[in-house]
Design an enzyme around this catalytic site. Structure first.
Site, PDB file in Angstrom:
ATOM      1  N   GLU A  45      14.534   0.571 -21.839  1.00 50.62           N
ATOM      2  CA  GLU A  45      14.883   2.128 -21.430  1.00 50.62           C
ATOM      3  C   GLU A  45      14.512   3.304 -22.654  1.00 50.62           C
ATOM      4  OE1 GLU A  45      18.952   4.580 -20.877  1.00 50.62           O
ATOM      5  OE2 GLU A  45      18.964   2.317 -20.931  1.00 50.62           O
ATOM      6  N   ARG A 273      18.951 -13.193 -27.243  1.00 52.26           N
ATOM      7  CA  ARG A 273      18.410 -12.362 -28.187  1.00 52.26           C
ATOM      8  C   ARG A 273      18.184 -12.521 -29.687  1.00 52.26           C
ATOM      9  NH1 ARG A 273      20.372  -6.735 -27.896  1.00 52.26           N
ATOM     10  NH2 ARG A 273      20.680  -6.382 -25.666  1.00 52.26           N
ATOM     11  N   LYS A 283      20.699  -0.171 -30.714  1.00 54.02           N
ATOM     12  CA  LYS A 283      20.158   1.056 -30.490  1.00 54.02           C
ATOM     13  C   LYS A 283      21.164   2.332 -30.803  1.00 54.02           C
ATOM     14  CE  LYS A 283      16.758   0.209 -26.909  1.00 54.02           C
ATOM     15  NZ  LYS A 283      16.589   0.805 -25.485  1.00 54.02           N
TER      16      LYS A 283
HETATM   17  P1  ATP Z   1      20.422  -1.056 -24.299  1.00 55.13           P
HETATM   18  O1  ATP Z   1      20.152  -1.426 -22.881  1.00 55.13           O
HETATM   19  O2  ATP Z   1      21.934  -0.911 -24.915  1.00 55.13           O
HETATM   20  O3  ATP Z   1      19.811   0.740 -24.430  1.00 55.13           O
HETATM   21  P2  ATP Z   1      18.445  -2.691 -25.358  1.00 55.13           P
HETATM   22  O4  ATP Z   1      18.193  -2.966 -26.761  1.00 55.13           O
HETATM   23  O5  ATP Z   1      18.794  -3.790 -24.260  1.00 55.13           O
HETATM   24  O6  ATP Z   1      19.481  -1.470 -25.501  1.00 55.13           O
HETATM   25  P3  ATP Z   1      16.461  -1.866 -23.533  1.00 55.13           P
HETATM   26  O7  ATP Z   1      15.305  -0.860 -23.693  1.00 55.13           O
HETATM   27  O8  ATP Z   1      17.139  -2.222 -22.446  1.00 55.13           O
HETATM   28  O9  ATP Z   1      17.267  -1.770 -24.800  1.00 55.13           O
HETATM   29  O10 ATP Z   1      15.578  -3.231 -24.033  1.00 55.13           O
HETATM   30  C1  ATP Z   1      14.383  -3.817 -23.129  1.00 55.13           C
HETATM   31  C2  ATP Z   1      14.257  -5.214 -23.011  1.00 55.13           C
HETATM   32  O11 ATP Z   1      14.366  -5.747 -24.335  1.00 55.13           O
HETATM   33  C3  ATP Z   1      15.242  -5.953 -22.306  1.00 55.13           C
HETATM   34  O12 ATP Z   1      14.648  -6.763 -21.326  1.00 55.13           O
HETATM   35  C4  ATP Z   1      15.920  -6.527 -23.263  1.00 55.13           C
HETATM   36  O13 ATP Z   1      16.841  -7.679 -22.867  1.00 55.13           O
HETATM   37  C5  ATP Z   1      15.164  -6.782 -24.331  1.00 55.13           C
HETATM   38  N1  ATP Z   1      15.673  -6.816 -25.823  1.00 55.13           N
HETATM   39  C6  ATP Z   1      16.457  -6.067 -26.296  1.00 55.13           C
HETATM   40  N2  ATP Z   1      17.126  -6.267 -27.433  1.00 55.13           N
HETATM   41  C7  ATP Z   1      16.643  -7.655 -27.509  1.00 55.13           C
HETATM   42  C8  ATP Z   1      16.824  -8.645 -28.888  1.00 55.13           C
HETATM   43  N3  ATP Z   1      17.566  -8.409 -29.929  1.00 55.13           N
HETATM   44  N4  ATP Z   1      16.112  -9.616 -28.683  1.00 55.13           N
HETATM   45  C9  ATP Z   1      15.139  -9.894 -27.534  1.00 55.13           C
HETATM   46  N5  ATP Z   1      15.022  -9.161 -26.730  1.00 55.13           N
HETATM   47  C10 ATP Z   1      15.737  -7.821 -26.373  1.00 55.13           C
END
Ligand code: ATP
Ligand code: MG
Length: 571
Positions: A45, A273, A283
């Protein structure tokens, strides 16, 4: 190797067992599922910069596609207009490319499917599986029930005046902008008594009169994540939709939507994660650090962001090696940041040219060296890489050494310079300390030495041995640089909870303005150059460098000094 990216195609070498995701894919291939296709995606996102956790996801998705000769999409999951910005889109594209994940022409945007999603929503309404609900967000929350209690059905769910046709008209009016924000939602009609809260008539659309970074004012209804995400995967023909564990409970909903629509059905697979010690990865918190100026922007070298790590001098290869080392699992855990630093050192050791630089200068005058003489001594550029060759380092009567390489009253086993002791100046001569000059307050301001001309190059013809070798820079030839030393951003291994700011490390950035470097480095110093300062660590040239100022970042020390300090404190 993939020639475009240098990523080993066979990242799971014969001896390594398949990770569980690859095992699933092989099982799928064995029964011909997805016509043995593999198509993955990374769906960020655009509401922040990418961090090392995202790097894990990117490299897993990309590496999986490469391993099975498949395809990899970079798709922006840009369904929430409020927090999304083009700046984030651009930074994400740059970071994904830098990591070597080649999405070719498959740069896609969830927002491009808004119309299609809308049509799918109409299909669900027509099937009697979705309805327009006039409850407020709070009312919906309050009627959702809990893990132990069933939810309460919305009065709009079954009432006769909300026939399929009325729902269709209401939804069209929602889209046409006839209702204010928050006044209505479109909800899936599933089961308010489901043990899975996500299945209790989840919201599919909300009304939001907000401009979107790509679609502008075209839409005033925006799809919710669970509704949008599966459709995006389906529309793109994704085979294995890899996501993090917190979506496990959302999988039944992901499946329900696609099944009810009879749409192409990607397989969602969850993995753990990546969490890293001594930093935060949410974030929201990273944004807070940036907005409240606890750090100098998203690419501050102390940040766990990809752009921060790049600026700090980490290589994409080191990050790739790190993510391969940690592997993929089904259980959340925290990885020690020391492992990441190990991967960085390991790669920089191979590629970084060596230079000499003095961070905390102490002047040394070599009394028996002729006043006007200068010499150019041969130095090895990289002992790990013979092809890197040698360079000439100027030497003269006055040099700088590291202040901590001298001690007036040294303890045992201090093998550096002290009154009466002899050390080797790297690539130059043996010198012996003969005198110390102090100011009125007793601070050492310079020291005097004599040198042995017979030891040129650093070896004694008479076989005399010295225990220590120290680095130096000729004072007359030295160039000045600002060196920024970074340490952990947080003092706590796990700076969790709302009070995480209390764990900020006040010493995470130390700026040294009067460092002296050898001229060869100065000549080559363009931003991004990575190198080793002998005996000190790996460094890189920062983009803040300009015609008047050379700025150098310390990427990582040669050894893990933190572990030592932490160990001492614990004792
Ligand atoms: P949010 O959804 O709260 O904005 P997010 O870190 O999940 O934060 P996204 O942009 O939705 O951000 O993440 C993009 C992809 O990265 C998703 O598929 C998510 O599952 C993966 N991702 C996010 N954080 C991690 C992490 N710490 N380790 C592995 N994969 C991650
Ligand atoms: Mg997310």
């Amino acid at each position: 190797m993939n020639p475009a990216t240098d990523i080993p195609l066979n990242d799971q070498s014969e001896s390594k067992p398949l990770n569980f995701i690859h095992q699933i894919i092989e099982d799928d291939n064995a029964i011909g599922k997805f016509q043995k296709r593999v198509h993955t995606r990374f769906p960020p996102e655009p509401n922040g910069y990418l961090h090392i956790g995202h790097a894990k996801s990117i490299l897993l998705n990309y590496g999986t596609a490469v391993k099975y000769n498949g395809k990899f999409n970079l798709r922006f999951d840009d369904t929430n207009p409020i927090k999304e910005e083009d700046e984030y889109v651009q930074s994400i594209i740059e970071d994904v490319k830098w990591l070597g994940a080649d999405f070719e022409d498959r740069l896609l945007y969830g927002s491009d499917y808004f119309q299609k999603m809308y049509e799918y929503a109409i299909q669900l309404i027509q099937k009697g599986k979705a309805y327009v609900c006039d409850l407020s967000a709070e009312e919906i929350r309050n009627t959702r029930g809990s893990l132990t209690e069933a939810g309460t059905e919305s009065p709009y769910r079954n009432i006769c005046n909300r026939s399929i046709n009325v729902n269709l008209i209401q939804f069209q009016l929602m889209k046409a902008g006839k209702f204010p924000d928050g006044s209505k939602t479109l909800r899936a009609k599933i089961d308010m008594a489901s043990p899975n809260l996500n299945m209790r008539d989840p919201i599919m659309y909300r009304i939001l009169h907000a401009d979107h970074h790509r679609t502008g004012a075209e839409w005033c209804i925006y799809p919710m994540y669970d509704w949008a995400h599966g459709l995006e995967d389906s529309i793109e023909g994704i085979t294995h939709s890899l996501c993090t564990l917190e979506f496990e409970d959302h999988r039944p909903l992901y499946d329900w939507f696609l099944d009810e629509l009879g749409a192409y059905h990607s397989q969602q697979i969850e993995f753990s994660r990546l969490n890293l010690s001594y930093t935060v990865m949410s974030k929201r918190r990273l944004l807070e650090l940036v907005q409240k100026k606890y750090v100098n922007g998203w690419d501050d070298p102390r940040m766990p962001t990809i752009s921060g790590m790049r600026r700090r001098g980490y290589t994409s290869e080191a990050i790739r090696n790190f993510t391969e080392r940690i592997g993929v699992a089904k259980r959340d855990s925290t990885v020690d940041v020391a492992l990441l630093e190990f991967s960085v050192r390991e790669h920089l050791n191979k590629i970084a040219p060596r230079y000499m630089g003095i961070l905390n200068p102490l002047k040394v005058i070599i009394d028996n060296y002729p006043d006007d003489q200068e010499e150019f001594l041969e130095a090895i550029n990289n002992p790990e890489d013979e092809s890197a060759g040698t360079r000439k380092v100027p030497f003269s009567k006055e040099i700088y050494i590291e202040a901590e390489d001298f001690m007036e009253a040294p303890p045992k086993k201090f093998y550096r310079l002290a009154p009466g002791t002899e050390v080797r100046l790297r690539y130059a001569y043996f010198v012996t300390c003969t005198n110390i000059v102090k100011d009125d307050r007793g601070n050492i301001i310079e020291i005097h030495c004599t040198y042995d001309p017979a030891t040129r190059g650093g070896d004694s013809p008479d076989g005399r041995r010295v225990k220590g070798t120290i680095h130096w820079v000729s004072a007359r030839h030295a160039k000045t640089a600002e060196v920024r030393l970074y340490d952990r951003l947080f003092t706590a291994e796990n700076p969790a909870g709302e009070k995480y700011l209390e764990y900020l490390n006040p010493e995470s950035l130390k700026i040294l303005k009067n460092c002296h470097i050898e001229p060869a480095l100065f000549e080559n110093a363009t931003p991004g150059l990575r190198f080793q300062f002998e005996r000190l660590g790996y460094f890189c040239v920062d983009p803040d460098t300009n015609d008047n100022k050379l700025v150098i970042n310390r990427t990582v020390t040669l050894r893990d000094t933190w572990a030592k300090i932490a160990g001492k404190q614990a004792r």
